[in-house]
Design a protein around this motif. Structure first.
Motif, PDB file in Angstrom:
ATOM      1  N   ARG A 103       0.849  -1.188   0.000  1.00  0.00           N
ATOM      2  CA  ARG A 103       0.000   0.000   0.000  1.00  0.00           C
ATOM      3  C   ARG A 103       0.884   1.237   0.000  1.00  0.00           C
ATOM      4  O   ARG A 103       1.989   1.225   0.540  1.00  0.00           O
ATOM      5  N   ALA A 104       0.389   2.321  -0.568  1.00  0.00           N
ATOM      6  CA  ALA A 104       1.158   3.569  -0.620  1.00  0.00           C
ATOM      7  C   ALA A 104       1.556   4.016   0.780  1.00  0.00           C
ATOM      8  O   ALA A 104       2.703   4.412   1.019  1.00  0.00           O
ATOM      9  N   ALA A 105       0.645   3.929   1.741  1.00  0.00           N
ATOM     10  CA  ALA A 105       0.950   4.347   3.112  1.00  0.00           C
ATOM     11  C   ALA A 105       2.081   3.510   3.708  1.00  0.00           C
ATOM     12  O   ALA A 105       2.905   4.027   4.470  1.00  0.00           O
ATOM     13  N   GLU A 106       2.131   2.224   3.365  1.00  0.00           N
ATOM     14  CA  GLU A 106       3.200   1.353   3.878  1.00  0.00           C
ATOM     15  C   GLU A 106       4.557   1.774   3.331  1.00  0.00           C
ATOM     16  O   GLU A 106       5.538   1.850   4.070  1.00  0.00           O
TER      17      GLU A 106
ATOM     18  N   PRO B  30      10.697  -3.787   6.026  1.00  0.00           N
ATOM     19  CA  PRO B  30       9.612  -4.050   6.980  1.00  0.00           C
ATOM     20  C   PRO B  30       8.514  -3.000   6.857  1.00  0.00           C
ATOM     21  O   PRO B  30       8.789  -1.802   6.782  1.00  0.00           O
ATOM     22  N   VAL B  31       7.280  -3.439   6.798  1.00  0.00           N
ATOM     23  CA  VAL B  31       6.146  -2.517   6.745  1.00  0.00           C
ATOM     24  C   VAL B  31       5.112  -2.951   7.773  1.00  0.00           C
ATOM     25  O   VAL B  31       4.976  -4.144   8.066  1.00  0.00           O
ATOM     26  N   CYS B  32       4.408  -1.978   8.323  1.00  0.00           N
ATOM     27  CA  CYS B  32       3.310  -2.271   9.242  1.00  0.00           C
ATOM     28  C   CYS B  32       2.061  -2.516   8.416  1.00  0.00           C
ATOM     29  O   CYS B  32       1.779  -1.773   7.484  1.00  0.00           O
ATOM     30  N   SER B  33       1.344  -3.543   8.771  1.00  0.00           N
ATOM     31  CA  SER B  33       0.114  -3.856   8.051  1.00  0.00           C
ATOM     32  C   SER B  33      -0.931  -2.787   8.305  1.00  0.00           C
ATOM     33  O   SER B  33      -0.795  -1.955   9.206  1.00  0.00           O
ATOM     34  N   LYS B  34      -1.976  -2.823   7.522  1.00  0.00           N
ATOM     35  CA  LYS B  34      -3.073  -1.875   7.668  1.00  0.00           C
ATOM     36  C   LYS B  34      -3.602  -1.976   9.103  1.00  0.00           C
ATOM     37  O   LYS B  34      -3.853  -3.057   9.602  1.00  0.00           O
TER      38      LYS B  34
ATOM     39  N   GLY C 295      -1.764  -1.143  11.610  1.00  0.00           N
ATOM     40  CA  GLY C 295      -0.567  -1.138  12.441  1.00  0.00           C
ATOM     41  C   GLY C 295      -0.487  -2.276  13.442  1.00  0.00           C
ATOM     42  O   GLY C 295       0.214  -2.177  14.444  1.00  0.00           O
ATOM     43  N   THR C 296      -1.187  -3.365  13.181  1.00  0.00           N
ATOM     44  CA  THR C 296      -1.224  -4.455  14.150  1.00  0.00           C
ATOM     45  C   THR C 296      -0.155  -5.513  13.921  1.00  0.00           C
ATOM     46  O   THR C 296       0.121  -6.300  14.815  1.00  0.00           O
ATOM     47  N   ALA C 297       0.442  -5.551  12.758  1.00  0.00           N
ATOM     48  CA  ALA C 297       1.429  -6.598  12.468  1.00  0.00           C
ATOM     49  C   ALA C 297       2.529  -6.052  11.577  1.00  0.00           C
ATOM     50  O   ALA C 297       2.318  -5.140  10.787  1.00  0.00           O
TER      51      ALA C 297
END
Length: 110
Positions: A57-60, A77-81, A83-85
């Motif tokens: 995703r663009a935000a990631e 590393p990216v946080c999932s939608k 921010g939980t994972a």
């Protein structure tokens, strides 16, 4: 919806209709044509390349810190939608090359 004391009356709300997703993938030739244009800044090309190659995703991608990129193992590393994972995306060789190209002037000045 009742406005008294901010309460909601669920019976008055109609369910939302979802429209069919008609999003289409951009052709690879179109992406390559955009990325070869000289009038587009390198940072923007790098963002597009990361988005295209990772399907993140663009935000990631925008939340990434350059220091967090593992260029040797080609992962970020990216946080999932929500921010939980935490998960890793794997940019391709061309995206990694663009990141290195963006970073080159910074490395020379530090």
């Amino acid at each position: 919806m009742s406005t008294e004391a901010g309460s909601w009356t669920w019976g008055s709300l109609a369910p939302c209709k979802e429209s069919a997703d008609e999003t289409r993938a951009v052709a690879k030739t179109t992406i390559h044509r955009l990325l070869s244009r000289r009038d587009i800044p390198l940072q923007e090309k790098t963002l597009w390349r990361m988005l295209y190659e990772t399907a993140a995703r663009a935000a990631e991608v925008l939340a990434l810190n350059v220091e967090d990129l593992d260029l040797e193992h080609r992962r970020a590393p990216v946080c999932s939608k929500g921010g939980t994972a935490l998960r890793h995306v794997k940019p391709g060789a061309e995206a990694i090359a663009k990141v290195a190209e963006v970073m080159a002037p910074r490395r020379r000045t530090h």
